[in-house]
Write a protein that holds these residues in place. Structure first.
Motif, PDB file in Angstrom:
ATOM      1  N   THR A 181      29.272  -2.454  22.798  1.00  0.00           N
ATOM      2  CA  THR A 181      29.434  -1.629  21.549  1.00  0.00           C
ATOM      3  C   THR A 181      30.803  -1.867  20.913  1.00  0.00           C
ATOM      4  N   LYS A 182      31.082  -1.127  20.024  1.00  0.00           N
ATOM      5  CA  LYS A 182      32.540  -1.100  19.467  1.00  0.00           C
ATOM      6  C   LYS A 182      33.645  -0.590  20.264  1.00  0.00           C
ATOM      7  N   GLU A 191      33.929  -3.639  23.087  1.00  0.00           N
ATOM      8  CA  GLU A 191      34.741  -4.687  22.350  1.00  0.00           C
ATOM      9  C   GLU A 191      36.184  -4.469  22.320  1.00  0.00           C
ATOM     10  N   GLU A 192      36.599  -3.089  22.116  1.00  0.00           N
ATOM     11  CA  GLU A 192      37.956  -2.776  21.698  1.00  0.00           C
ATOM     12  C   GLU A 192      38.731  -2.903  23.069  1.00  0.00           C
ATOM     13  N   GLN A 212      28.023 -13.996  20.477  1.00  0.00           N
ATOM     14  CA  GLN A 212      27.639 -12.997  19.066  1.00  0.00           C
ATOM     15  C   GLN A 212      27.308 -14.027  17.803  1.00  0.00           C
TER      16      GLN A 212
END
Length: 121
Positions: free
Chosen positions: A5-6, A9-10, A77
């Motif tokens: 998820t975002k 990833e952060e 990705q």
């Protein structure tokens, strides 16, 4: 490997940069608004379950570190993007980016040469 998820990833971007760190170190790595300590702890637990992060206990704290490299995840990705959005065709992917970024033939050739150079390293 699983899609992140975002938020995941952060946290991974920070860990890749740091190589390893405690939750307080990861929190300091956020450039925008810092999430809550418990939020980062939860994200790290999920990342551990996805087998992309592990930890070691040092004294009474946990030190987290990435199990996969940024390059491995980037490759995953790109393959996912290529397969799911461009039918597995690199030509379609390159054409999309060329059109979307108004790239010239010289730009495309330079990009391909740079990729060949990186591949040889």
């Amino acid at each position: 490997m699983k899609q992140l998820t975002k938020a995941e990833e952060e946290v991974m971007q920070i860990l890749w940069k740091m190589k390893e760190g405690m939750i307080k170190d990861i929190l300091e790595g956020f450039t925008n608004k810092q999430p809550a300590y418990n939020t980062v702890a939860t994200v790290l637990k999920v990342l551990k379950n996805k087998d992309v992060v592990d930890y070691k206990k040092v004294g009474n704290v946990y030190v987290y570190y990435p199990v996969i490299t940024k390059e491995e995840y980037s490759s995953f990705q790109m393959k996912h993007l290529l397969k799911n959005y461009f039918g597995g065709s690199f030509t379609r992917l390159a054409a999309f980016f060329a059109k979307d970024n108004d790239m010239s033939l010289e730009d495309l050739e330079a990009m391909l040469k740079e990729e060949d150079t990186q591949h040889l390293k």
